[in-house]
Design a protein around this motif. Structure first.
Motif, PDB file in Angstrom:
ATOM      1  N   ARG A  72       0.777  -1.243   0.000  1.00 15.15           N
ATOM      2  CA  ARG A  72       0.000   0.000   0.000  1.00 15.15           C
ATOM      3  C   ARG A  72       0.805   1.288   0.000  1.00 15.15           C
ATOM      4  N   ILE A  73       2.104   1.221   0.178  1.00 15.81           N
ATOM      5  CA  ILE A  73       2.896   2.453   0.284  1.00 15.81           C
ATOM      6  C   ILE A  73       2.782   3.290  -0.986  1.00 15.81           C
ATOM      7  N   GLY A  74       2.611   2.655  -2.119  1.00 13.17           N
ATOM      8  CA  GLY A  74       2.440   3.396  -3.371  1.00 13.17           C
ATOM      9  C   GLY A  74       1.233   4.312  -3.320  1.00 13.17           C
ATOM     10  N   ALA A  75       0.122   3.826  -2.786  1.00 13.52           N
ATOM     11  CA  ALA A  75      -1.089   4.646  -2.679  1.00 13.52           C
ATOM     12  C   ALA A  75      -0.863   5.830  -1.746  1.00 13.52           C
ATOM     13  N   ILE A  78       1.448   8.302  -3.574  1.00 11.81           N
ATOM     14  CA  ILE A  78       0.692   8.921  -4.669  1.00 11.81           C
ATOM     15  C   ILE A  78      -0.308   9.939  -4.130  1.00 11.81           C
ATOM     16  N   SER A  79      -0.901   9.671  -2.966  1.00 14.96           N
ATOM     17  CA  SER A  79      -1.845  10.645  -2.402  1.00 14.96           C
ATOM     18  C   SER A  79      -1.146  11.956  -2.064  1.00 14.96           C
ATOM     19  N   VAL A  80       0.098  11.884  -1.612  1.00 15.01           N
ATOM     20  CA  VAL A  80       0.868  13.102  -1.333  1.00 15.01           C
ATOM     21  C   VAL A  80       1.142  13.856  -2.635  1.00 15.01           C
ATOM     22  N   LEU A  81       1.567  13.133  -3.663  1.00 15.76           N
ATOM     23  CA  LEU A  81       1.850  13.764  -4.956  1.00 15.76           C
ATOM     24  C   LEU A  81       0.597  14.392  -5.566  1.00 15.76           C
ATOM     25  N   GLY A 117      -8.662   5.557  -1.490  1.00 12.07           N
ATOM     26  CA  GLY A 117      -7.591   5.367  -2.462  1.00 12.07           C
ATOM     27  C   GLY A 117      -6.234   5.815  -1.973  1.00 12.07           C
ATOM     28  N   SER A 118      -6.210   6.526  -0.848  1.00  7.89           N
ATOM     29  CA  SER A 118      -4.937   6.938  -0.254  1.00  7.89           C
ATOM     30  C   SER A 118      -4.381   5.878   0.681  1.00  7.89           C
ATOM     31  N   ILE A 119      -5.153   4.836   0.893  1.00  6.57           N
ATOM     32  CA  ILE A 119      -4.712   3.731   1.750  1.00  6.57           C
ATOM     33  C   ILE A 119      -4.693   2.425   0.970  1.00  6.57           C
ATOM     34  N   ILE A 123      -6.030   0.771  -8.894  1.00  5.20           N
ATOM     35  CA  ILE A 123      -5.663   1.499 -10.113  1.00  5.20           C
ATOM     36  C   ILE A 123      -6.107   2.960 -10.062  1.00  5.20           C
ATOM     37  N   ASP A 124      -6.993   3.304  -9.130  1.00  3.43           N
ATOM     38  CA  ASP A 124      -7.528   4.664  -9.089  1.00  3.43           C
ATOM     39  C   ASP A 124      -6.524   5.698  -8.598  1.00  3.43           C
ATOM     40  N   ALA A 125      -5.635   5.330  -7.699  1.00  3.29           N
ATOM     41  CA  ALA A 125      -4.661   6.300  -7.178  1.00  3.29           C
ATOM     42  C   ALA A 125      -3.725   6.811  -8.281  1.00  3.29           C
ATOM     43  N   PRO A 126      -3.036   5.942  -9.028  1.00  2.00           N
ATOM     44  CA  PRO A 126      -2.190   6.477 -10.100  1.00  2.00           C
ATOM     45  C   PRO A 126      -3.006   7.113 -11.230  1.00  2.00           C
ATOM     46  N   PHE A 127      -4.197   6.603 -11.480  1.00  2.00           N
ATOM     47  CA  PHE A 127      -5.064   7.205 -12.495  1.00  2.00           C
ATOM     48  C   PHE A 127      -5.364   8.656 -12.147  1.00  2.00           C
TER      49      PHE A 127
END
Length: 169
Positions: A72-75, A78-81, A117-119, A123-127
């Motif tokens: 989950r670290i990617g999500a 990505i939420s920070v970005l 999606g932040s946790i 596919i929605d976070a990078p989208f």
């Protein structure tokens, strides 16, 4: 001053998410487990989705192991970005000191789909990240006339397509 408030807010939200995931409150969702399996068998595409989520999970598990945080670290990142891009974009649109951008980011954090999606690594976070980046590049291409922004918009859209094929719409 507003930028400091933005970063303090985003840092607090991010720390909450990391602690929440680390405490194992929720198991991996079926989609997350599916993407984790894809990350162990990387490919250029999968039968129903683009490969970006698998590569993000792959990177997360390389740094944090095959744990819920690794998946989950990617999500979380990505939420920070995404929040940062939204802050910058709204500040540019509003032409103010960033107060409107900060409000937009606070409201974004309250949207259930973004909060989940932040946790959860789906596919929605990078989208969403690449959708916002594409909007920024298109806005700047139209308003500045700089051709480089058109190329960046195309690259951002292409990366968004690697996350979710609906990016084309």
């Amino acid at each position: 001053m507003i930028a400091w408030a933005f970063w303090a807010f985003v840092l607090a939200a991010t720390l909450f998410r990391v602690v929440y995931v680390e405490n194992g409150v929720i198991d991996l969702a079926p989609d997350e487990a599916h993407y984790w399996e894809w990350s162990r068998n990387l490919d250029l595409s999968y039968y129903s989705k683009g490969p970006l989520v698998a590569y993000i999970v792959y990177l997360g598990t390389r740094f944090f192991g095959h744990t819920p945080l690794g998946v989950r670290i990617g999500a979380i990142v990505i939420s920070v970005l995404t929040a940062w891009l939204l802050f910058v974009f709204v500040r540019e649109l509003a032409r103010d000191d960033g107060r409107t951008g900060l409000y937009a980011v606070v409201v974004l954090q309250a949207v259930p789909l973004f909060a989940a999606g932040s946790i959860l690594m789906t596919i929605d976070a990078p989208f969403l990240l690449f959708w916002v980046l594409t909007m920024i590049c298109l806005w700047r291409a139209i308003h500045s006339g700089a051709s480089g922004y058109w190329l960046l918009a195309g690259a951002a859209m292409g990366l968004g397509l690697l996350a979710k094929y609906a990016m084309v719409f």
